[in-house]
Design an enzyme around this catalytic site. Structure first.
Site, PDB file in Angstrom:
ATOM      1  CG  ASP A 218      -1.858   5.611   5.241  1.00  0.00           C
ATOM      2  OD1 ASP A 218      -1.473   4.873   5.954  1.00  0.00           O
ATOM      3  OD2 ASP A 218      -3.003   5.791   4.771  1.00  0.00           O
TER       4      ASP A 218
ATOM      5  CE  LYS B 244      -5.841   9.177   7.848  1.00  0.00           C
ATOM      6  NZ  LYS B 244      -6.951   7.881   8.530  1.00  0.00           N
TER       7      LYS B 244
ATOM      8  CE  LYS C  53      -3.190   2.539   3.217  1.00  0.00           C
ATOM      9  NZ  LYS C  53      -3.745   2.511   4.318  1.00  0.00           N
TER      10      LYS C  53
ATOM     11  CG  ASP D 148      -9.480   7.226   7.053  1.00  0.00           C
ATOM     12  OD1 ASP D 148      -8.585   7.824   6.264  1.00  0.00           O
ATOM     13  OD2 ASP D 148      -9.207   8.386   8.207  1.00  0.00           O
TER      14      ASP D 148
ATOM     15  NE  ARG E 236     -10.370  -1.194   4.219  1.00  0.00           N
ATOM     16  CZ  ARG E 236     -11.249  -1.512   5.511  1.00  0.00           C
ATOM     17  NH1 ARG E 236     -12.280  -1.941   5.491  1.00  0.00           N
ATOM     18  NH2 ARG E 236     -10.718  -0.831   6.485  1.00  0.00           N
TER      19      ARG E 236
ATOM     20  CD  GLU F 208      -6.491   5.070   3.275  1.00  0.00           C
ATOM     21  OE1 GLU F 208      -7.412   5.570   3.565  1.00  0.00           O
ATOM     22  OE2 GLU F 208      -5.205   5.130   3.110  1.00  0.00           O
TER      23      GLU F 208
ATOM     24  CG  ASP G 244      -5.411   7.541   4.562  1.00  0.00           C
ATOM     25  OD1 ASP G 244      -6.120   8.762   4.336  1.00  0.00           O
ATOM     26  OD2 ASP G 244      -4.983   6.972   5.296  1.00  0.00           O
TER      27      ASP G 244
HETATM   28  N1  BES Z   1      -3.908   4.820   7.031  1.00  0.00           N
HETATM   29  C1  BES Z   1      -4.937   4.864   7.895  1.00  0.00           C
HETATM   30  C2  BES Z   1      -4.637   3.514   9.244  1.00  0.00           C
HETATM   31  C3  BES Z   1      -3.395   3.930  10.323  1.00  0.00           C
HETATM   32  C4  BES Z   1      -3.336   4.657  11.529  1.00  0.00           C
HETATM   33  C5  BES Z   1      -2.478   3.803   9.801  1.00  0.00           C
HETATM   34  C6  BES Z   1      -3.082   4.922  11.695  1.00  0.00           C
HETATM   35  C7  BES Z   1      -1.140   3.904  10.443  1.00  0.00           C
HETATM   36  C8  BES Z   1      -1.722   4.993  12.058  1.00  0.00           C
HETATM   37  C9  BES Z   1      -5.884   3.777   6.970  1.00  0.00           C
HETATM   38  O1  BES Z   1      -6.548   4.188   5.549  1.00  0.00           O
HETATM   39  C10 BES Z   1      -7.215   4.338   7.783  1.00  0.00           C
HETATM   40  O2  BES Z   1      -7.744   5.558   7.765  1.00  0.00           O
HETATM   41  N2  BES Z   1      -8.096   3.146   8.463  1.00  0.00           N
HETATM   42  C11 BES Z   1      -9.419   3.784   9.298  1.00  0.00           C
HETATM   43  C12 BES Z   1     -10.444   2.935   7.946  1.00  0.00           C
HETATM   44  C13 BES Z   1     -11.901   2.934   9.332  1.00  0.00           C
HETATM   45  C14 BES Z   1     -12.247   4.113   7.937  1.00  0.00           C
HETATM   46  C15 BES Z   1     -12.546   1.769   8.622  1.00  0.00           C
HETATM   47  C16 BES Z   1      -8.866   3.625  10.751  1.00  0.00           C
HETATM   48  O3  BES Z   1      -7.550   2.436  10.952  1.00  0.00           O
HETATM   49  O4  BES Z   1      -9.694   4.131  11.305  1.00  0.00           O
HETATM   50 ZN    ZN Z   2      -4.469   5.261   5.036  1.00  0.00          ZN
HETATM   51 MN    MN Z   3      -7.477   6.069   5.669  1.00  0.00          MN
END
Ligand code: BES
Ligand code: ZN
Ligand code: MN
Length: 501
Positions: free
Chosen positions: A290, A279, A267, A349, A353, A351, A272
């Protein structure tokens, strides 16, 4: 900028000036070369050890400044604890610890890699040197006022000589290990770079530099991906001024050139913001990391090529930027992915996947690899579950999972297996499309993995959620880099152990 110390493998007869480093176990016993070198100091080591309560414990270092009888600046006595219990990772950490203890501006450094309890093998020596190289790494390219000590260290650019028993064997082992080190440094650089510098096109350009090492690199631009039908990956990037890219790297090192490859997919979200599901401001700057999965894949390809690994490996990275904009994708949108399956967007967010599902399906269909491993900073939930100590491992194949767990134990880049199953899979069924891109509040890391699993068919597959391990690393023996280059050593070890001729 990365400070790269000059590490030279030599024999025990090397001349010593500046700083001498010797190794000892818990008996405070030295190898023959160290004994000879320390002879003029009489019982100095023993006396100081007693006063300082130094007992040769692992990673404890006794610093003798200006030792009487020797024209040296320092003698560092480094403990290895119970020498026979030292594993590869421990030698690596020892090297890192030593690097951290070298006073800046030394005239020269000589390490006598020898123990009283027997000789040190070439692999162990290479791990010490790798630990030193990693510890020396600094990301200070954007600091215009460098610390005096950094400047001094650089100006000196001292040669570090490592005296060994078998010079030829150690040189060979170090040649490979230093290639791995360069791969780790590359991965660290990519993760540390700010998002205004490292955007998808620039990332693809840096990956293309691997051509110099004999890696075949193909870069797919947006029209190419559009033609292929990568509607999920492209949707994520569509709100960004920066174009998206997909990079395919191939290292064909196997003796049998037609050997079916293994594939590693990463990825690469260069930044992000969360997109329209934006966020909160706190720590959003961390989302420059990310793309740690893609950085690991790129660093790994560098490592494999540099050490001329006898394996066929495909590295694929999906690189995008997730931004809010008038042209952004939105919650409610239904996307058609490369595989043909449709996705209802619940949260922009989630994204990662979406980027991975197209990269995975494309890799699987085009290369029909023996197995696929993906790495992604995919969910905050994996941090809640495992902290920064283990990456989350999800797999449809017990043998593959066990091998990754084992490689984790060898390298110290540990992974912890998490569950998959039909009940979790159900959580991402959508009312309007084949699936939705989030599964609700519970089991967030698993529902993300279930989403990916819908794109890999029956191919043996493992997903590593590295949101905890891949960025914002804490300081360790092998460095204080924010981007740790996590996963390069893990996957290099996995490939060396199971997929090399
Ligand atoms: N890039 C983030 C996950 C992340 C969080 C990486 C903290 C490193 C540190 C990912 O894209 C994300 O935002 N995931 C969300 C998913 C949710 C919206 C289902 C998350 O983990 O909150
Ligand atoms: Zn992300
Ligand atoms: Mn995200």
């Amino acid at each position: 900028m990365a400070i790269s110390p000059k590490l030279v493998i030599t024999d025990f007869k090397t001349s010593v000036n500046g700083i001498l480093v010797v190794l000892t176990d818990e008996d405070l016993a030295f190898g023959a070369a160290a004994k000879a070198a320390l002879k003029p100091t009489g019982d100095l080591v023993q006396r100081v050890a007693k006063i300082e309560k130094f007992k040769g414990k692992r990673n404890k270092v006794l610093d003798l400044a200006a030792p009487s009888g020797l024209k040296l600046e320092h003698v560092l006595v480094a403990g290895v604890g119970k020498a026979k219990d030292m594993k590869a990772e421990d030698w690596l950490k020892l090297g890192g610890t030593l690097m951290g203890r070298l006073p800046a501006g030394a005239r020269g450094v000589t390490i006598l890699a020898q123990l009283a309890s027997g000789k040190l093998g070439a692999e162990e020596v290479a791990q010490i040197a790798l630990g030193m190289k990693l510890r020396a790494y600094k990301f200070d390219r954007y600091k215009t006022k460098k610390k005096a000590e950094d400047e001094e260290a650089k100006a000196g650019a001292v040669e570090i000589r490592i005296g060994v028993e078998d010079v030829a064997a150690a040189k060979k082992a170090w040649a490979a290990a230093s290639g791995i080190g360069d791969g780790i440094v590359l991965a660290r650089e990519l993760v540390n770079e700010p998002p205004n510098v490292l955007f998808p096109v620039e990332f693809a350009r840096r990956a293309s530099e691997l051509k110099k090492l004999g890696v075949q690199v193909e870069v797919l631009d947006e029209p190419a991906m559009k033609k292929l039908g990568m509607g999920a990956l492209l949707a994520v990037g569509q709100g960004s001024e920066r174009d998206s890219r997909l990079v395919v790297m191939r290292w064909n090192g196997a003796k049998k050139k037609s050997e079916t490859p293994i594939a590693i997919v990463g990825k690469g979200v260069c930044f992000d913001t969360g997109g329209i599901s934006i966020k909160p401001a706190a720590s959003m700057e961390d989302m420059k990391g990310d793309m740690a999965g893609a950085a690991c894949v790129t660093g790994l390809m560098h490592a494999l090529a540099a050490r001329k690994a006898e394996a066929n490996v495909i590295g694929v990275i999906g690189i995008v930027e997730n931004m809010p904009d008038g042209n952004s994708y939105r919650p409610g949108d239904i996307l058609k992915s490369y595989s043909g399956q449709t996705i209802e967007v619940i949260n922009t967010d989630a994204e990662g996947r979406l980027v991975l599902c197209d990269a995975l399906a494309y890799t699987n269909e085009r290369f029909k690899p023996k197995l696929i491993i993906d790495l992604a900073t995919l969910t905050g939930a994996i941090l809640v579950a495992l902290g920064q100590e283990h990456a989350g491992l999800f797999s449809n194949d017990d043998k593959l999972a066990d091998r990754l767990i084992e490689a984790g134990k060898v390298t110290g880049e540990t992974v912890w297996r998490m569950p998959l199953g039909p009940a979790y899979d159900k959580m991402i069924d959508s009312k309007f499309a084949d699936m939705k891109n989030t599964g609700g509040r519970f089991a967030g890391s698993t529902t993300a993995a279930q989403f990916l699993q819908r794109y890999i068919g029956k191919t043996p597959w493992a997903h590593l959620d590295i949101a905890g391990t891949g960025m914002a690393a804490h300081n360790t023996e092998i460095g204080d880099s924010w981007g740790p280059g996590w996963g390069v050593r893990l996957l290099n070890e996995f490939i060396a152990a199971h997929h090399e001729d």
